[in-house]
Scaffold this motif. Structure first.
Motif, mmCIF file in Angstrom:
data_model
loop_
_atom_site.group_PDB
_atom_site.id
_atom_site.type_symbol
_atom_site.label_atom_id
_atom_site.label_comp_id
_atom_site.label_asym_id
_atom_site.label_seq_id
_atom_site.Cartn_x
_atom_site.Cartn_y
_atom_site.Cartn_z
ATOM 1 N N PRO A 91 0.804 -1.233 0.000
ATOM 2 C CA PRO A 91 0.000 0.000 0.000
ATOM 3 C C PRO A 91 0.832 1.276 0.000
ATOM 4 C CG PRO A 91 -0.057 -1.050 2.162
ATOM 5 C CD PRO A 91 0.669 -1.986 1.250
ATOM 6 N N HIS A 92 2.102 1.197 0.425
ATOM 7 C CA HIS A 92 2.910 2.411 0.504
ATOM 8 C C HIS A 92 3.685 2.670 -0.778
ATOM 9 C CE1 HIS A 92 5.400 -0.962 1.519
ATOM 10 N NE2 HIS A 92 6.490 -0.247 1.545
ATOM 11 N N ASN A 133 -1.520 5.456 -7.266
ATOM 12 C CA ASN A 133 -1.537 4.839 -5.952
ATOM 13 C C ASN A 133 -2.320 3.521 -6.075
ATOM 14 O OD1 ASN A 133 -2.316 4.108 -3.354
ATOM 15 N ND2 ASN A 133 -2.331 6.230 -2.666
ATOM 16 N N ASN A 135 -4.040 1.928 -4.052
ATOM 17 C CA ASN A 135 -5.346 1.911 -3.385
ATOM 18 C C ASN A 135 -6.425 2.571 -4.230
ATOM 19 O OD1 ASN A 135 -4.182 0.807 -0.981
ATOM 20 N ND2 ASN A 135 -3.301 2.835 -0.665
ATOM 21 N N SER A 136 -6.006 3.313 -5.255
ATOM 22 C CA SER A 136 -6.992 4.007 -6.078
ATOM 23 C C SER A 136 -7.422 3.165 -7.273
ATOM 24 C CB SER A 136 -6.409 5.332 -6.572
ATOM 25 O OG SER A 136 -5.447 5.083 -7.578
ATOM 26 N N GLN A 142 -6.102 -3.950 -9.722
ATOM 27 C CA GLN A 142 -5.188 -4.435 -8.685
ATOM 28 C C GLN A 142 -4.755 -5.854 -8.999
ATOM 29 O OE1 GLN A 142 -6.401 -3.913 -4.645
ATOM 30 N NE2 GLN A 142 -7.311 -1.932 -5.022
ATOM 31 N N ASP B 264 -0.136 8.952 3.583
ATOM 32 C CA ASP B 264 -1.368 9.718 3.642
ATOM 33 C C ASP B 264 -1.478 10.345 5.030
ATOM 34 O OD1 ASP B 264 -3.558 6.872 4.204
ATOM 35 O OD2 ASP B 264 -1.597 7.368 4.964
#
Ligand SMILES: Nc1ncnc2c1ncn2[C@@H]1O[C@H](COP(=O)(O)OP(=O)(O)OP(=O)(O)O)[C@@H](O)[C@H]1O
Ligand SMILES: [Mg+2]
Lengths: 375, 272
Positions: A91-92, A133, A135-136, A142, B264
């Motif tokens: 995720p990072h 990103n 997560n988007s 994904q 974030d």
């Protein structure tokens, strides 16, 4: 190509909390093929993959990779990459860095990394998404990043644990085709896990059917469908009528009170057997012309065909036919020798293959609310 | 619309207990004792620059020590058996259930010239060492009191990292060290940031620790402010001015800190 078994699992047993999960599993996987593990939830598919990936150490047995024993090789040293049931993207990191991760760990050059990332993203149709990103992204995107990330490592074997489970039907079909293409293009061995039999049959070179931690049958999709080894496989793959029978002699079997010619041989004289007849193989005729006669108890419209339940002396058969019948009608059924498949008795005998429960439900439904047969 | 009416009690709370006091501080800081506008108070804060520097410096040292001690402890904590983790966390919190003053008093009796530690040192022949009333003792007090606030947020964030992500990294070829440096460390930075905030802010503005362990020579901003309101040199206007400057300095520090957090901004709410 005499010895092209890339992975061999030998006498593998695994227990968690004294519960046996895999029981004496033996399997080999050939280099470059598309193998699918198929079985109901909890049968040990993921556990088998995790053994190959190095995340589970078997209590007993050996794992061989190119004839080398790798039982104790940690995951990061195996030439195997996994696409996890839930993608597990980092995720990072953005899309680019996710795909580049494996190469960064191996300290590949910046140029090679850039080229490979672009190549992989192009392969999964996500060029231009480098800086997004993760997560988007949508589930399907994904998923494809997870595929790109695993393939960027150029593994010898790719493990895919129900990678399409979270996708909708349309996307699922597209991804099936895409995955199959990628496999053919790269020649990488794919070990694919699913509990969707249609997916398994349409994508694989070899299907491994599992139940309760044991392999039930290994074969091509056609073998598995046409010549199931036992009642479990026959029932799990497609629909099947499974009857008790007796093999009188080679090519002659008795079931449903009649003798039939068949194509099977090699059984003992008067050996009890399981007889499989696929619903779509049965031909419906007038009662007096059929080998067997029965009473239609329910009819369901399924789009391409009607699903017809027929009561023959208390045993409920399923027939799939494009012609409609009416509940209450008497019909005849014709069985040709190549419609009949004989299996040895197994612990699954008697557990599957009678549509009684199924038709009772239908019967009740129809009598509770009087609707047409096409309900 | 409903959600708005639910907000009203909170808005009232914030108004009465946060905004009004802030305005009062502002008001006091810019007026003299008879209520006329002046910036003299703010200018006078400059006389205490050395106290500010000492407070921030000691707070910084305590925070750094807390990170160095707290991170490995949090990491180790997240790796032990789950039922053991609960027990260890209770152990960690246990001292916090005791009164802050009492805990600091306890350290006094340990560090005193004829306290526990010195008696031990004399017993083994090293002789008496001056421990109490040093800046070291103040830092020790800060670390002791605030370390749990560093460990807990880091522990929470590490234990929430999905194990499948770690397995994915191993699967792609990362050794244990690489998994740590490329996955666990970057993903736990927000926890470190929030730990730093939770340690640094109270450490800079503490007054009991410095008073009891630091002696007269080590007064911190907190002591200074306290003196303006309760102590000998009663001057709430100067006290407010010092508070205001301290607040601004802490905000600047936290602002700089947050620059390091590229994730974030889930921890953004912790700035003040
Ligand atoms: N780490 C574990 N500890 C205890 N039991 C486990 C563990 N992993 C798996 N099991 C058990 O092993 C059995 C097989 O699990 P596995 O995940 O291999 O099933 P599966 O075939 O992949 O099922 P699904 O299709 O639902 O993913 C299950 O009963 C599961 O509860
Ligand atoms: Mg699974």
């Amino acid at each position: 190509m005499a010895d092209n078994k890339i992975i061999v699992l030998k006498d593998i047993s695994v227990s968690f909390d004294s519960e046996v999960i895999l029981n004496n599993l033996n399997l080999y996987i050939k280099d470059g093929e598309f193998v699918t593990f198929l079985g109901p939830s909890g049968c040990g598919k993921t556990t088998t993959l995790r053994i190959i990936g190095g995340f589970v150490t078997p209590d007993k047995g050996d794992v061989l990779f190119n004839t080398k024993k790798i039982n104790n090789l940690p995951p990061h040293k195996r030439e195997v990459n996994t696409i996890f049931q839930k993608y597990a993207l980092f995720p990072h990191l953005n899309v680019y860095e996710n795909v580049a991760f494996g190469m960064r760990v191996q300290k590949k050059g910046e140029n090679e990394i850039r080229n490979t990332v672009h190549e992989m993203l192009k392969m999964v149709n996500l060029s231009g998404y480098e800086n997004r990103n993760v997560n988007s992204l949508s589930g399907g995107q994904q998923q494809r990043i997870a595929i790109a990330r695993a393939l960027a490592n150029r593994p010898k074997v790719l493990l895919l644990d129900e990678p399409l489970g979270a996708l909708d039907l349309k996307l699922r079909k597209d991804m099936q085709v895409e995955l199959k293409n990628i496999q053919q293009k790269t020649g990488i061995t794919f070990i694919f896990v699913t509990h969707d039999q249609e997916e398994a049959l349409s994508m694989s070179d070899t299907v491994v059917v599992m139940d309760k931690g044991e392999i039930q049958q290994v074969g091509t999709p056609l073998d598995i469908y046409n010549e199931p080894k036992n009642a479990f496989v026959a029932d799990f793959i497609g629909e099947s009528n499974i009857l008790d029978g007796i093999m009188h002699e080679n090519y002659l079997v008795e079931f449903a009170g009649k003798k039939f010619d068949c194509l099977d041989c090699g059984f003992g004289k008067m050996e009890p057997v399981d007889v499989v007849i696929r619903p779509e193989d049965i031909e419906v005729v007038e009662p007096e012309k059929g080998h067997i006669c029965g009473l239609v108890t329910s009819v369901t419209f399924k789009g391409v065909h009607y699903e017809i339940i027929v009561d023959v002396n208390g045993f409920k058969w399923m027939i799939q036919s494009t012609e409609v019948q009416n509940p209450g009608d008497k019909i005849g059924m014709i069985l040709q020798p190549d419609d009949i498949h004989i299996m040895k008795k197994s612990k699954y005998s008697g557990a599957f293959g009678d549509y009684s429960a199924f038709s009772d439900e239908m019967y009740e439904e129809q009598h509770n609310k009087p609707i047409t047969e096409e309900e | 619309m409903k959600s708005k009416s639910i907000n009203i009690p909170y808005i009232l709370w914030i108004g009465i207990f946060i905004v009004v006091p802030l305005i009062l501080v502002l008001l006091f800081a810019f007026t003299d004792s008879s209520g006329n506008f002046t910036i003299e108070n703010i200018i006078n804060v400059g006389n205490y620059a050395s106290v500010f520097v000492r407070s921030i410096w000691l707070g910084l040292i305590a925070t750094v020590i807390c990170v160095i001690l707290g991170y490995p402890m949090a990491y180790a904590l997240s790796k032990i058996a789950p039922n053991m983790q609960e027990f260890m966390i209770v152990l960690l919190m246990l001292p916090m259930w005791m009164n802050f003053l009492l805990r600091t008093y306890a350290w006094m009796t340990i560090l005193e010239n004829n306290g526990l530690l010195n008696r031990l040192l004399m017993f083994i022949g090293i002789g008496q060492v001056n421990l109490i009333n040093t800046s070291g003792a103040v830092v020790l007090g800060m670390v002791y009191n605030f370390l749990p606030y560093m460990i807990l947020p880091i522990y929470t964030i590490i234990s929430r990292i999905d194990n499948r992500i770690i397995e994915a990294a191993q699967d792609l070829g990362a050794s244990r060290r690489k998994v740590f440096s490329k996955i666990i460390l970057p993903l736990s930075i927000p926890g470190v940031i929030s730990g730093i905030t939770m340690v640094f802010v109270p450490a800079v503005s503490t007054f009991i620790i410095s008073k009891m362990l630091g002696g007269g020579a080590n007064i911190l901003i907190g002591d200074l402010i306290e003196m303006q309101f309760l102590g000998s040199s009663y001057n709430p206007n100067l006290g407010s001015a010092i508070s205001l400057v301290l607040m601004i300095l802490i905000m600047i520090c936290m602002g700089i800190m947050n620059q390091f957090d590229h994730e974030d901004n889930s921890m953004g709410g912790m700035i003040i």
